[in-house]
Design an enzyme around this catalytic site. Structure first.
Site, mmCIF file in Angstrom:
data_model
loop_
_atom_site.group_PDB
_atom_site.id
_atom_site.type_symbol
_atom_site.label_atom_id
_atom_site.label_comp_id
_atom_site.label_asym_id
_atom_site.label_seq_id
_atom_site.Cartn_x
_atom_site.Cartn_y
_atom_site.Cartn_z
ATOM 1 N N SER A 162 -3.807 10.364 3.540
ATOM 2 C CA SER A 162 -4.607 9.875 4.671
ATOM 3 C C SER A 162 -4.284 10.584 5.976
ATOM 4 O O SER A 162 -3.127 10.948 6.243
ATOM 5 C CB SER A 162 -4.320 8.377 4.839
ATOM 6 O OG SER A 162 -4.767 7.927 6.088
ATOM 7 N N TYR A 204 1.802 1.517 7.056
ATOM 8 C CA TYR A 204 0.848 2.146 6.127
ATOM 9 C C TYR A 204 0.976 3.665 6.190
ATOM 10 O O TYR A 204 1.070 4.341 5.150
ATOM 11 C CB TYR A 204 -0.583 1.717 6.499
ATOM 12 C CG TYR A 204 -1.664 2.505 5.791
ATOM 13 C CD1 TYR A 204 -2.047 2.201 4.496
ATOM 14 C CD2 TYR A 204 -2.293 3.579 6.426
ATOM 15 C CE1 TYR A 204 -3.037 2.944 3.845
ATOM 16 C CE2 TYR A 204 -3.276 4.323 5.787
ATOM 17 C CZ TYR A 204 -3.650 3.996 4.495
ATOM 18 O OH TYR A 204 -4.627 4.733 3.857
ATOM 19 N N GLU A 250 -4.009 9.100 8.578
ATOM 20 C CA GLU A 250 -3.056 8.220 9.291
ATOM 21 C C GLU A 250 -1.656 8.831 9.299
ATOM 22 O O GLU A 250 -0.832 8.462 10.136
ATOM 23 C CB GLU A 250 -2.997 6.844 8.613
ATOM 24 C CG GLU A 250 -4.000 5.845 9.138
ATOM 25 C CD GLU A 250 -3.627 5.309 10.513
ATOM 26 O OE1 GLU A 250 -4.518 5.294 11.389
ATOM 27 O OE2 GLU A 250 -2.464 4.912 10.727
HETATM 28 P P1 NAP Z 1 -10.130 -0.149 -0.399
HETATM 29 O O1 NAP Z 1 -11.602 -0.363 -0.318
HETATM 30 O O2 NAP Z 1 -9.212 -1.021 0.397
HETATM 31 O O3 NAP Z 1 -9.712 -0.240 -1.950
HETATM 32 C C1 NAP Z 1 -8.379 -0.360 -2.345
HETATM 33 C C2 NAP Z 1 -8.329 -0.581 -3.843
HETATM 34 O O4 NAP Z 1 -6.956 -0.693 -4.245
HETATM 35 C C3 NAP Z 1 -9.020 -1.866 -4.337
HETATM 36 O O5 NAP Z 1 -9.706 -1.573 -5.521
HETATM 37 C C4 NAP Z 1 -7.845 -2.794 -4.601
HETATM 38 O O6 NAP Z 1 -8.137 -3.791 -5.569
HETATM 39 C C5 NAP Z 1 -6.839 -1.799 -5.143
HETATM 40 N N1 NAP Z 1 -5.461 -2.299 -5.140
HETATM 41 C C6 NAP Z 1 -4.772 -2.813 -4.091
HETATM 42 N N2 NAP Z 1 -3.519 -3.132 -4.481
HETATM 43 C C7 NAP Z 1 -3.419 -2.809 -5.797
HETATM 44 C C8 NAP Z 1 -2.390 -2.894 -6.751
HETATM 45 N N3 NAP Z 1 -1.188 -3.405 -6.457
HETATM 46 N N4 NAP Z 1 -2.613 -2.432 -8.002
HETATM 47 C C9 NAP Z 1 -3.827 -1.937 -8.337
HETATM 48 N N5 NAP Z 1 -4.861 -1.854 -7.477
HETATM 49 C C10 NAP Z 1 -4.651 -2.275 -6.215
HETATM 50 O O7 NAP Z 1 -9.763 1.373 -0.010
HETATM 51 P P2 NAP Z 1 -10.726 2.652 0.099
HETATM 52 O O8 NAP Z 1 -11.279 2.717 1.469
HETATM 53 O O9 NAP Z 1 -11.631 2.698 -1.082
HETATM 54 O O10 NAP Z 1 -9.641 3.815 0.008
HETATM 55 C C11 NAP Z 1 -9.228 4.346 -1.247
HETATM 56 C C12 NAP Z 1 -7.890 5.032 -1.073
HETATM 57 O O11 NAP Z 1 -8.003 6.083 -0.125
HETATM 58 C C13 NAP Z 1 -6.762 4.141 -0.554
HETATM 59 O O12 NAP Z 1 -5.570 4.598 -1.135
HETATM 60 C C14 NAP Z 1 -6.743 4.416 0.938
HETATM 61 O O13 NAP Z 1 -5.457 4.145 1.471
HETATM 62 C C15 NAP Z 1 -7.069 5.899 0.939
HETATM 63 N N6 NAP Z 1 -7.731 6.420 2.135
HETATM 64 C C16 NAP Z 1 -8.877 5.836 2.581
HETATM 65 C C17 NAP Z 1 -9.540 6.382 3.670
HETATM 66 C C18 NAP Z 1 -10.815 5.761 4.181
HETATM 67 O O14 NAP Z 1 -11.218 6.102 5.310
HETATM 68 N N7 NAP Z 1 -11.495 4.921 3.402
HETATM 69 C C19 NAP Z 1 -9.028 7.531 4.294
HETATM 70 C C20 NAP Z 1 -7.872 8.103 3.784
HETATM 71 C C21 NAP Z 1 -7.238 7.557 2.695
HETATM 72 P P3 NAP Z 1 -8.819 -5.229 -5.178
HETATM 73 O O15 NAP Z 1 -10.293 -4.982 -5.182
HETATM 74 O O16 NAP Z 1 -8.343 -6.091 -6.270
HETATM 75 O O17 NAP Z 1 -8.289 -5.597 -3.818
HETATM 76 O O1 G4F Z 2 -11.361 1.026 10.989
HETATM 77 P P1 G4F Z 2 -9.894 0.981 11.200
HETATM 78 O O2 G4F Z 2 -9.204 -0.282 10.864
HETATM 79 O O3 G4F Z 2 -9.313 2.229 10.423
HETATM 80 P P2 G4F Z 2 -7.934 3.048 10.540
HETATM 81 O O4 G4F Z 2 -6.846 2.245 11.117
HETATM 82 O O5 G4F Z 2 -8.249 4.354 11.190
HETATM 83 O O6 G4F Z 2 -7.583 3.266 8.999
HETATM 84 C C1 G4F Z 2 -8.566 3.674 8.052
HETATM 85 O O7 G4F Z 2 -8.621 5.076 8.015
HETATM 86 C C2 G4F Z 2 -7.422 5.712 7.534
HETATM 87 C C3 G4F Z 2 -7.667 7.222 7.592
HETATM 88 O O8 G4F Z 2 -7.302 7.703 8.864
HETATM 89 C C4 G4F Z 2 -7.165 5.225 6.127
HETATM 90 F F1 G4F Z 2 -6.074 5.859 5.616
HETATM 91 C C5 G4F Z 2 -6.961 3.719 6.134
HETATM 92 O O9 G4F Z 2 -6.764 3.255 4.797
HETATM 93 C C6 G4F Z 2 -8.212 3.075 6.695
HETATM 94 O O10 G4F Z 2 -9.263 3.303 5.792
HETATM 95 O O11 G4F Z 2 -9.564 1.303 12.747
HETATM 96 C C7 G4F Z 2 -10.076 2.449 13.388
HETATM 97 C C8 G4F Z 2 -9.783 2.354 14.892
HETATM 98 C C9 G4F Z 2 -8.319 2.004 15.230
HETATM 99 O O12 G4F Z 2 -7.874 2.868 16.260
HETATM 100 C C10 G4F Z 2 -8.381 0.582 15.757
HETATM 101 O O13 G4F Z 2 -7.404 0.269 16.749
HETATM 102 O O14 G4F Z 2 -10.572 1.292 15.436
HETATM 103 C C11 G4F Z 2 -9.777 0.572 16.357
HETATM 104 N N1 G4F Z 2 -10.333 -0.786 16.496
HETATM 105 C C12 G4F Z 2 -10.799 -1.307 17.645
HETATM 106 N N2 G4F Z 2 -11.168 -2.577 17.439
HETATM 107 C C13 G4F Z 2 -10.386 -1.722 15.530
HETATM 108 C C14 G4F Z 2 -10.936 -2.855 16.136
HETATM 109 N N3 G4F Z 2 -10.063 -1.687 14.215
HETATM 110 C C15 G4F Z 2 -10.289 -2.803 13.482
HETATM 111 N N4 G4F Z 2 -10.006 -2.795 12.165
HETATM 112 N N5 G4F Z 2 -10.801 -3.955 14.041
HETATM 113 C C16 G4F Z 2 -11.124 -4.025 15.367
HETATM 114 O O15 G4F Z 2 -11.581 -5.058 15.858
#
Ligand code: NAP
Ligand code: G4F
Length: 323
Positions: A123, A147, A125
Site C-alpha cells: 500500500s 496499518y 500508506e
Molecule cells: P477490503 O474491502 O477491506 O477487504 C478486505 C478483505 O480481507 C475482506 O474480504 C475481509 O473479509 C478479508 N479479511 C479480513 N481479515 C481477514 C482474516 N483474518 N482472514 C481472512 N480474510 C480476512 O479491502 P480492499 O479495499 O479490497 O483491499 C484489498 C487489499 O489491498 C487489502 O490488503 C488492502 O490493505 C490493500 N490495499 C487496498 C488499497 C485500496 O485503496 N483499496 C490500496 C492499497 C492496498 P470480510 O469480508 O469477512 O471482512
Molecule cells: O478513505 P480513507 O479512509 O483511506 P486511507 O486512509 O488513505 O487508506 C486507504 O488507502 C490506502 C492506500 O493508500 C489503503 F492501503 C488502505 O487500506 C485504505 O484502502 O482516508 C483518505 C483520507 C485520509 O487522509 C483521511 O484523514 O481522507 C481523510 N478523511 C477526511 N475525512 C477521512 C474522513 N477518511 C475517512 N475514512 N472518513 C472521514 O470522515
C-alpha cells in the site's frame, strides 16, 4: 485451466479480481473467513462460479490445507484489516492479520509448493510522511499508522522470501483505489453515499475529518488488472500502481456534491472525531515502472470515478426508498 487462490475475495478488490480471473478462464478459489452472517454481497453475482473455501490469515494450517487441496498456480493475498483508523484501536489485531498473515501465507507456499506465484497487496500508506514526491518503488517508507507499519512488514517479508528462497513473490504498492463497492467507512464512499442520502432528503449534513488530505485516487477495476499482469511478468518485483495525479478530499466533495447540483460547503461539517492521530497529508504516485514493464495504465479518470460512485449510490438509495 490455471487456478488462482484469492484471499479477501469478499472485499472490494477481491470481487473485481475474481471477476477478471473468471473472465480469463481461471478456476478461482475464494478464501473466506467463518462468520455468523454471510458477507458475500460483493460476490453474489459470481458466487456460483467460484470455489469458496473457509480459511483465515490467523490460522496457518487452514492456509496449508487450502494450498494442498486446490493446488493454485497463483495466490493473490488481498485479505487484511484494511481500515486505517481501526489500526489504532485494534493495533495488535492489525499486526496479526496485515503483517503476520503475509508470513503465514508465504510459509504455507514455501512448504506446500514453492512454484506458486504470490501477489502481496502492499500500500501507498507505507510512504506515509512522504520523503519525496511523487513516490516510486525506491522511495523510502515512513508509515504513519499501525496499518502502514504492518504493510511495511508485509512488503519486506515478500521481498525477503523472494531473495531467501527464490519464490515468485511480488509486491504491488497500490495507491488508493475506489469504486461503488468500496466500504462505507472509507472517505470516498462515505462522501458518495452521503451525497445520495442528502439528495434524497434522508440526511441534512455530512460529517468529515481532514478535507485537505490529498490522495492519488483510481478505479479498483483498473487496479486488479495490474495485479494480474504482475504475476504474468517474467520475474517478480515491486511495482507502484497509481494514476500520477493527486486530489484533495475537498475536491472530491466539490465534484460529488456538484454532480447532483449541490454546494458541498452547505452540507459538509468538519468533525474532530474523524481526524487521525497522525495523518498522511499527500500521496502521488510515479507509476512509470508499471507503465513500461507491465504496459499498464488506468482507464478511469478522477472526475469519472467520483461521478460513477455518486450515480451508483443515488440509484441504490433511490431503489431502497421505493421498496
Ligand atoms: P477490503 O474491502 O477491506 O477487504 C478486505 C478483505 O480481507 C475482506 O474480504 C475481509 O473479509 C478479508 N479479511 C479480513 N481479515 C481477514 C482474516 N483474518 N482472514 C481472512 N480474510 C480476512 O479491502 P480492499 O479495499 O479490497 O483491499 C484489498 C487489499 O489491498 C487489502 O490488503 C488492502 O490493505 C490493500 N490495499 C487496498 C488499497 C485500496 O485503496 N483499496 C490500496 C492499497 C492496498 P470480510 O469480508 O469477512 O471482512
Ligand atoms: O478513505 P480513507 O479512509 O483511506 P486511507 O486512509 O488513505 O487508506 C486507504 O488507502 C490506502 C492506500 O493508500 C489503503 F492501503 C488502505 O487500506 C485504505 O484502502 O482516508 C483518505 C483520507 C485520509 O487522509 C483521511 O484523514 O481522507 C481523510 N478523511 C477526511 N475525512 C477521512 C474522513 N477518511 C475517512 N475514512 N472518513 C472521514 O470522515
Amino acid at each position: 485451466m490455471p487456478t488462482a487462490l484469492v484471499t479477501g475475495v469478499t472485499g472490494q478488490d477481491g470481487s473485481y479480481l475474481a471477476e477478471l480471473l473468471l473472465g480469463k478462464g481461471y478456476q478461482v478459489v475464494g478464501m473466506v473467513r467463518r462468520s455468523s452472517t454471510v458477507t458475500f454481497e460483493r460476490i453474489q453475482h459470481i458466487q456460483d462460479d467460484l470455489i469458496i473455501v473457509q480459511g483465515d490469515l490467523h490460522d496457518q494450517s487452514s492456509l496449508v490445507s487450502i494450498l494442498e487441496e486446490h493446488k493454485p498456480d497463483e495466490v493473490y493475498n488481498l485479505a487484511a484489516q484494511s481500515f486505517v483508523p481501526t489500526s489504532w484501536s485494534q493495533a495488535v489485531l492489525t499486526g496479526e492479520v496485515t503483517a503476520m498473515g503475509v508470513t503465514r501465507m508465504l510459509e504455507a507456499i514455501r512448504l506446500v509448493d514453492p512454484k506458486i506465484r504470490f501477489y502481496q497487496a502492499s500500500s501507498s500508506e507505507m510512504f506515509g510522511k512522504v520523503v519525496e514526491a511523487p513516490q516510486r518503488e525506491s522511495t523510502p517508507f515512513y508509515p504513519r499508522s499501525p496499518y502502514g507499519v504492518a504493510k511495511v512488514y508485509g512488503h519486506w517479508i515478500t521481498v525477503n522470501y523472494r531473495e531467501s528462497y527464490g519464490l515468485f513473490s511480488t509486491s504491488g504498492i497500490l495507491f488508493n483505489h475506489e469504486s461503488p463497492r468500496r466500504g462505507l467507512e472509507f472517505v470516498t464512499r462515505k462522501i458518495s453515499h452521503g451525497v445520495a442520502r442528502i439528495k434524497q432528503g434522508l440526511a441534512e449534513e455530512l460529517r468529515l475529518g481532514n478535507l485537505d488530505a490529498r490522495r492519488d485516487w483510481g478505479f479498483a477495476g483498473d487496479y486488479v488488472e495490474a495485479m494480474w499482469l504482475m504475476l504474468q511478468a517474467e520475474t517478480p518485483g515491486d511495482f507502484v500502481v497509481g494514476t500520477g495525479e493527486t486530489h484533495s478530499v475537498r475536491e472530491f466533495c466539490e465534484i460529488a456534491f456538484g454532480h447532483v447540483g449541490l454546494d458541498y460547503q452547505k452540507y459538509v461539517v468538519q468533525d474532530p472525531r474523524f481526524y487521525r492521530p497522525a495523518e498522511v497529508d499527500l500521496l502521488i504516485s510515479d507509476p512509470a515502472r508499471a507503465r513500461s514493464m507491465l504496459k499498464w495504465q488506468p482507464k478511469v479518470g478522477f472526475r469519472q470515478l467520483v461521478e460513477m460512485m455518486v450515480d451508483a449510490d443515488v440509484t441504490r438509495i433511490g431503489d431502497t426508498s421505493r421498496v
